[in-house]
Design a protein around this motif. Sequence first.
Motif: not given
Length: 1525
Positions: A767-776, A992-997, A1049-1054
């Motif tokens: 991925x690209x960005x900061x911390x890991x993005x959780x799921x779900x 913008x942090x809510x946009x996953x891809x 965009x800002x936010x966790x990794x995408x």
Amino acid sequence: DILVIFFPLHMFLQIFLQLSKYPHNVEQLVETEELQCLIIGLTSLCDQTSPQWRHQASCVLKAVSSVPTNKTVAVAVFSFVRDTYYLSPALFTEFDTNNGVPLDQFQPVDELLALIADFTLLGKAELKVALCVPNPQPAGFKFDPPLTKGLAVKNLPAFHLLQASLLRSQDSHFCCQLLRTLQTIWEKDPANFFLLEWTVQSMAQLATRVCRKPLPVQKIFFSMLEMNVVIPGKVFYFSLFPFYSNGKSRLFLLFCRMIVHSTMLTEVLSDWGLLELLLGELRRRAKILRKAVSLRDLGMVPYIKIFLDDDQYRGPTLSILEQLAEINPDEFMSTAVGALCSSTQQELRLKLDLLLSVLRVLESPNTWDAFRKAGGFTGLLSLMVDMEGALSDPPNGDVWKTLGHQQLLELLLLILHIMALAVHLHIVNAHHFQTEGFYERLSDALLQLGCFHIEGHEWEGEKCSCPQTSDENQSSGFFQFVELAEALAAPKSCSGSPQQNLPITLQMCIRLLSHLDQFATGTYSPQALKLGQELLVYSVTLRIICLFFMLYSKFTCDQVILHPGAVTVIMTLLPHVFAPEDPQLSMEMQCSLAHHILSMVKSERNRQIMCEGGLVSTLLAHCRSILLSPNHHLHLPVTRIFEKLSSQAISFLYLHPLRQFLCLGDPLMCLADQTSKQNTDAESSRKTLKRSFSLLQPSTSFGSAIPAHQIVSLVSMTAPRTFRPHRVSSSPAFVEFDMSESGYGCLFLPSVAMVKGVTADSIATGGIGGECRGFPPTSGLSFTCWFQINRFSSACDSHPIRLLSVVRHMSRTEQQYICLSISFSAYDGCLVISTEEEAFTYLDMMEPEVCSPTSLPSSLRFRCSSMLVPGQWHHLAVVMAKDVKKSCLTSAYFNGKAVGTGKMKYIQPFPGQFVSMDPTAVIDVYGLIGTPAMWKDHAALVWRVGPCHLFEEVLSSESVAVVYTQGTAYLGNFLALCNTGESSSSLRLVYEERVSFGINPAVSTLTNVVQIREDYNEVDCRLIAKEMGITSRDHSTPVFFLQNISKHLSGTARTIGAALIGRFGVRTFIPKSASTGFLYVGGPAVVLSLVAMAPDDSSLYAAIKVLLSVLETNSAMQAEMNRINGYKLLAFLLKMKSNLVSHRTFQLALCLSSSVEMSCGTGYLQDTPAFQALLSDSRNAVVLHSMDLLPKLLFEFCDPAVTLQRVHIISDIITLLLKAHMTSSDINRYHQATVFQSLGSDWFLLFLQAHLHPSTLKLGLVLLTQFLSNPGQQSSFREGVMPGTLIEGVEEPFVIMDNLRVHPWSKECLSTTCPGFDVLLELLVSHTHLPQVYEALAAVLLGRSTSHMTLDLDDALQELIESQREAPSQQLSVEAAMTLLELVKVIISQPLSADESDSEAPWEVQLPASVMQFLCLLHNLRPRDPLWASPKFLRSLASVVYPVEISEVCCDFMKLSYKLSVEFHCLVFFLMGTLMDNVVLFCRTVLQKLHSGTFSGEPESLLDFLADQIMVVRHRQTAFTKCIR
């Protein structure tokens, strides 16, 4: 006869024998039947049984047959001997005693050999053989010669004649005919093989010679062995042993095939030592490979290469090198390519041998990379470049003159075939050949060969012209030229006739162009290339691929272009196909070639492929004069090709093709920089003249205006291609998946999310960005995408449309699990949303996970099959709102509108059966859009996917509507949308942090996995490489990579984006329309300049048409037009050219002012500046009415977003229009609904009574369609009408409508409310003979209204069908369809009015046939409409096709229908086609229920009941069939 009487017999015989020495005398004797007279004369003087007569007759026949004449004489003589055998064998015996005639004196003909084969069966002595057959033999085998069919061999001399001829002859064709003759003798009687084998041992003798004969002879010999599976083991051994030292490869293939057919032969192989021979051959092959390795390891390869220059040792040398290629293909390719490049012009044989060796090695896919790395393409092109002037007439150079055109052309064709093979099946080679400029270099090399005319030539249009034929005929003319050139190249061709007088240079050109065409489409000719004395056969791989694409083109009726670069080479060579000695023929050949290319780009797919291949730039560079000259004989086809391509994409590069097209001929100021200055002092020039050029009055010192034909081309390039609103119908950038080619293809999104354990920080992630993005996501998610279905899956396959599949995997485990899938079912077209945890494995191994029972479902199905229209872009949004518990509320939106909502299980936190997570583990989540290779399944499905977004936020229905209204061309993350209201502030849908891809194919690049590792990270690089089946260090395989447009965009990794997976059947396309292209060359000012320089009405009309199309299809151009006050400038230009403004030009100005989308037929006043600038004069009211502006303005009031200011403006305009010019239609439009509600539905039914005049009935039907075209009014009419309400409410009804009071209503309808369609059916039963009735009902069925009625029912129905193709209407009316069927049933139940002997079908047959044909066409056009599954409709249809009571009238009707070939059988086909889906669904459901144990009773009882019902139906069908026969 006189000679026979007066001359002694022996003297006459001597004279005849002397005359028979001359062939002419013998031929005349046979042709005039004098031979028969001679035989009769001899028999009249002598007794037939006397030896003297037999001897004399034999001498005569022998003398005749010994003369070397044509085959007719020989056949006649032998036929005479054969035919007289059964009457008296004496002549045959005498002929046989005199040793007949040597066979070598005759040509090998089938008739002659057949006669000799018959001779082998003539004789008295039976052949005696031992009745013993050695083992092994098949079980139950028995040989009994006395039980033969009577066609056993008796004449061994005749057989010896055939056998000896076969042993002596070296002619391949003659030997093949002799073997076939022997095979026919075997087939006469099964015993003949044993009789001959045990008498003369024919097989062993033949084998010793056949093994040294040509390959075709050996093939037939082996086929004879395969035919006789009862060959004794000893015979089998001695028949095959000679082949061990000659042709082992074919021997081993024979073993394989025969062992498959008969396991008994394995015993033969073992008993006679052939198995040891096979094992020995395997060991020898292994030793060869080991020796090859040893040769390579010992450094012997350089010494082996020395022998390539020697003709005597070249063959073995190449064989050794080819063996080495199995181990090290790189070394072989470098050796072969180096030898090719170092060869001289005289060494043609060396080049051919090396090229043939390369072609043989290229059959292995492992060598394709080596060929590219060794510079194979460069080496082949160097051979072409070295042949400069070789194909000119005469050839340039002494070497080429000695070789001849044919040999040189064969060398060139072989080079092209090697290029095609290396490029066709290897994506890396194809990419390398396209991007490294090899196609351009190939064009240059071909132009220098000498057969293409390079020198300039002025065409004389008055003396030469192309034939005026259709495009199809012109395209087929190209293949006719190819056939003619190939026929003239054949050795036995005759070029003396005038029709075959084709110059040698044109022959060379057309054959090269033909092979380039095959290169482009992959449809290589199955014929072999003859290179000297050798036969070049295509490799197995190439033949299979060619056959696939030939069959694909045949079934799809579309010639698919696989390599667009080859087409660009053809278009580059097109202007140079010319022979000065025959200019007329040259022009015809050019026209046929141009129309052939035009036919290839008719399909949208091929246009897009050619746009990606750069054909637009090729046309502008090499066909510049053709595009510029309207009188050029190639102008029309080349311009049409350019327009078709430019309507799809015209690139926005620095050298813009659109700018180049506008600058053709250097119009206006294009040459301003090159002209000399009029004044030497530049400063004084600027003071005296500020502007040196004017669009309205161009100076003669500069270029002229852009010609009209170029402006017309711009109209074709910018006009919309659909009747739907351009905002949601224009094609976005997309990825296409064709499941018919490879069965799979997908977009792979690595590292969509990543869940780490508390102590797993050291593990590398993607991925690209900061911390890991959780799921779900904790609150829910939303997924949106644009997609298009081009072709659905067929009935025999079930490939779903997988829009999104989310797969996750926990580290230290092997199994991956699907946790979310969104797809369209292939069975019923339902949208399926599933959160069930399924193991991600092969389709035949997939089983749902066993979970604990729960009240919530894990999947939802929404019916939306009727909304899936092929060829249209659709928008889907799936919103999952998580509840407090482990559930969610899922909503689906189709094209901005909700289709359903349901509650289901939400995605569980951990994959599979895991309920917790190891602190050191990591869960990686990735996404799939499409079908991965693991789910490979060939199907007819073809679909496309456009922009896709995944949000970790729950979108509202209003937000989904806003997303849909942005259209297909939107490129962004919905963070700053333009507000449609009066406020100028932007609108944000999500944070913008809510946009996953966000995946949009318009933002993509062609890269490789090494570059992905350098740009992003190692993890994603490895994941993509693994999915593609390549190594992570591969830097040559191209990767089409779609970047994540939200990665910044800002936010966790995408996720970094999506990689396209798949080789065949996947492609991408990025449309770059000409409308958008104007933004890069000056914007609306460029289009306004076309208006300013228009010299006549046609140019002015075309220029405004271009402006309208550009503004309609591009919102940025609209904004720019308002910014520069372009409408005011346009009004000024139109005022200046008022004398050129015609009625049609003014209509376009009205469209501009009202912002009408002409493609969809709707309009609204959203561009107030345009209206104020163009139409502020009230004198234009008449024209405004002719444009139907009033209903368009009324429609604006229905817009929920209309503002108060706009309402006032529209009201003022309507008031102005009504004051200036009012018509009666305005009142109808303004109060239409009120009129229908006031009069009531029964008022319209009064005009349908039986006693009224047909003209009145016609007007009543028109009113009825107008009334029922409104869905709300049709619904109220369906529920019920109260007949007579209008008459009861009028004080003097009989005065108002006196002609309507003759027949009262039925008693059933006076007292109660009746369904409207039931009343309508009762009225129309008396009008079944009128075609207008069916036209009106068909219009009601489609929700259409008619303003006129035609007499030709077929034309009217066809017009309605065409309207459905252009713009599908609302859901089909079930009641209208049932009414149509009931009227058809009434017709077929009535007696026929015409005699059966009449040749023309009566109206009782024509009208039902037209109606049923209309329903069939409608079903094919809209197969997913709910009408076809309606029980009421199916019952009505079944009652028409299979009436319960088969009356005599029905039988007469059906008999006449079949007699007159009327399409009555379409009823049966239509019913079967409609019911088949339901029958299949019913059977599948019953089978599932039986397996699951749902039914409490015995399954046998249910099946018995169904079988009984089927038998009842079959009995009725039998009675029905007997009736119509």
